[in-house]
Design an enzyme around this catalytic site. Sequence first.
Site, PDB file in Angstrom:
ATOM      1  N   LEU A 257       0.837  -1.199   0.000  1.00 22.22           N
ATOM      2  CA  LEU A 257       0.000   0.000   0.000  1.00 22.22           C
ATOM      3  C   LEU A 257       0.872   1.249   0.000  1.00 22.22           C
ATOM      4  O   LEU A 257       1.848   1.327   0.749  1.00 22.22           O
ATOM      5  CB  LEU A 257      -0.916   0.009   1.237  1.00 22.22           C
ATOM      6  CG  LEU A 257      -1.903  -1.158   1.344  1.00 22.22           C
ATOM      7  CD1 LEU A 257      -2.435  -1.271   2.762  1.00 22.22           C
ATOM      8  CD2 LEU A 257      -3.052  -0.972   0.350  1.00 22.22           C
ATOM      9  N   THR A 258       0.506   2.212  -0.810  1.00 21.03           N
ATOM     10  CA  THR A 258       1.261   3.460  -0.879  1.00 21.03           C
ATOM     11  C   THR A 258       0.904   4.359   0.296  1.00 21.03           C
ATOM     12  O   THR A 258      -0.268   4.487   0.650  1.00 21.03           O
ATOM     13  CB  THR A 258       0.959   4.185  -2.203  1.00 21.03           C
ATOM     14  OG1 THR A 258       1.297   3.325  -3.285  1.00 21.03           O
ATOM     15  CG2 THR A 258       1.761   5.463  -2.318  1.00 21.03           C
ATOM     16  N   CYS A 343       0.546  -1.519 -11.024  1.00 24.64           N
ATOM     17  CA  CYS A 343       0.310  -0.129 -10.639  1.00 24.64           C
ATOM     18  C   CYS A 343      -0.202   0.671 -11.838  1.00 24.64           C
ATOM     19  O   CYS A 343       0.441   0.680 -12.900  1.00 24.64           O
ATOM     20  CB  CYS A 343       1.582   0.496 -10.087  1.00 24.64           C
ATOM     21  SG  CYS A 343       1.340   2.195  -9.524  1.00 24.64           S
ATOM     22  N   LYS A 383       2.824  -9.477  -9.154  1.00 24.04           N
ATOM     23  CA  LYS A 383       1.447  -8.997  -8.996  1.00 24.04           C
ATOM     24  C   LYS A 383       1.033  -8.312 -10.287  1.00 24.04           C
ATOM     25  O   LYS A 383       1.717  -7.408 -10.766  1.00 24.04           O
ATOM     26  CB  LYS A 383       1.343  -8.027  -7.818  1.00 24.04           C
ATOM     27  CG  LYS A 383      -0.085  -7.586  -7.475  1.00 24.04           C
ATOM     28  CD  LYS A 383      -0.106  -6.797  -6.163  1.00 24.04           C
ATOM     29  CE  LYS A 383      -1.536  -6.543  -5.694  1.00 24.04           C
ATOM     30  NZ  LYS A 383      -2.176  -5.419  -6.381  1.00 24.04           N
TER      31      LYS A 383
END
Length: 618
Positions: A257-258, A343, A383
């Site tokens: 998580l950013t 992303c 991912k």
Amino acid sequence: MSEITEDKKRSVEQDSPERNVKPRLEKGVAPIKQEYLVIGGVVADYNDDEAESSKHTSGDKESKKEKKRGQNKKRDLRQAHEEIKLCSSVVDPNDKTKECPYGADKCRFSHDIQAYLAAKPADIEGICPVYAAIGYCPSGVKCRWLGSHYNPETGLLLEEEGVEKKEHKGEVNWISAATKSQLQKKKLPMPVSDEVIRFLDSVVIVNDEKNSMTKEERENHEPDEKKLNAASYTESRFRTGEKKRLNLKNAKIVSPLTTVGNLPYRRLMRTLGADVTYSEMALALPLIQGSNSEWALPRAHESEYPGFGVQIATAKHWQACKAAEAIQTLTSHVSELNLNCGCPIDMLYRKGEGSALLDNPSRMLRILKGMSYSSGEIPVTVKIRMGVKDDKPVAENLVRRVLNETDVAAITLHGRSRQQRYTRAADWDYISRVGAVVKDYNEQQEEDKDKVDRPPVYFVGNGDCFTHEDWHRAVSDEGIDSVMVARGALIKPWIFEEVEAQQYLDKSASERLAYLEKYAKFALEHWGSDEYGVNSARRYLCEFISFTHRYIPVGILERLPPKLNERPPPWKGRNELETLLGSSDYKDWIKITEMFLGKAGDGFSFIPKHKSNSYEKQ
């Protein structure tokens, strides 16, 4: 605030009458019971999609309609500096071994402790959380709770007897300034990745030659024997070594998580039942260049290992190889190395990183091979998303190639495309189809006597998991080994407790506040209890609350299950604290932080990420 013991949890039975009550509100709006609605307000607008959409990351001008929507791109999160900056050599008056390399007369920082203490803001009331946790305070006289562990008569700090004073206590994967300097000067030896890069470069050259030919030339071409021999020779030397074994079957996994997925948050999630956590995404190039900010990302708390993964993003195989070898060589507590191919943000996509790799499978496979060759015993995972375009899912065919051409230990699929962002629900039917591909591959590997020792490739689904029902529904699919939880674990940090209990837990406001208090304590241990550390802890706690405030207590809902993308109308809680915890006004978030971190000083500022939270309270 003192540590709050866990109250008795009030579970909401799944067969309760409320589950069958039809909501009186339109689709997409959370069905809150009538007695908790606040009349005259508007439906909340968080808009996860708009906060990450291309038009808000590309510098486009905003229309008037968008003025209060999307992301505050230019928010300034810098904090005010102290009036007097104290030299690090005198921060701990107990340590007589430290000497200033410049001397008190030439040092640009102050050596006058009394002058510093006179100008310092008044102490925060209570016991220093860091001192209470580890028996001493590394922030020394700069601590904002100094009065709880300082003797003004002797000028010395209090320390518990026999306590071990260790730098970065409880945290792992720190690398020294000298090592970063070696990276910056390109003097850190990387013998494995250097050879792997030569091999992969030769493969690219041969492939480029073939791709530039016409069909007739390709059929009649006799390739350069030296190049082909070099490629085959190097390939014979680079086989994936023995890797540490992963076990992701039914594992409780928190997504990378950013911003909010920092060390204190991950540490909190470990206390709440998470089995696997990941670093925030690190860019490969700054890593191999020795960037301080990038090397802060692989740091972890010792409670995260085993089960801690480092995620990297890159578009170049040479960067991936060197980053993999650097992490393998310089860290000691990494369970897996994950390549980000999902992303969606424009900054990465334009550089060919993140989800851009979905449209360049040869490059992705080359990067994954290079990482596996260079990462020693650390297994490599990947991912991905369904694809770049909504109408062109590529994950199914891509996963087949990844399975057959690389040695990845696990594949995670987010059931959305890059174009889709967060619009519409994640496609779990498609995730299931891809899971079946992985399941068939694993079964074939079991039947192959030559590959009997190879561990299975785990397949993890990702997208819209917000309840124990979502989680268990997914893992009941034979092809899906586990679920990676992202927003669900931000909004409802105790989600894995519900998964374990297989029921909804109607957490009281005091229990929820206790989680924020625990986060604040972990944050102070990580960033320090001085002015900088308190401001950092407050800022990131506000970022955390920007998600937790979105939780709607199940006890005030007309029906279950709650849905992740449903937005609530204005509502009030069953008590004042519950109402405060649900406030979407960031000024209320700061009030909550003041319960644990003292009153925010004039030098503290916080601008919320989402513009919809940036309003003056009426």
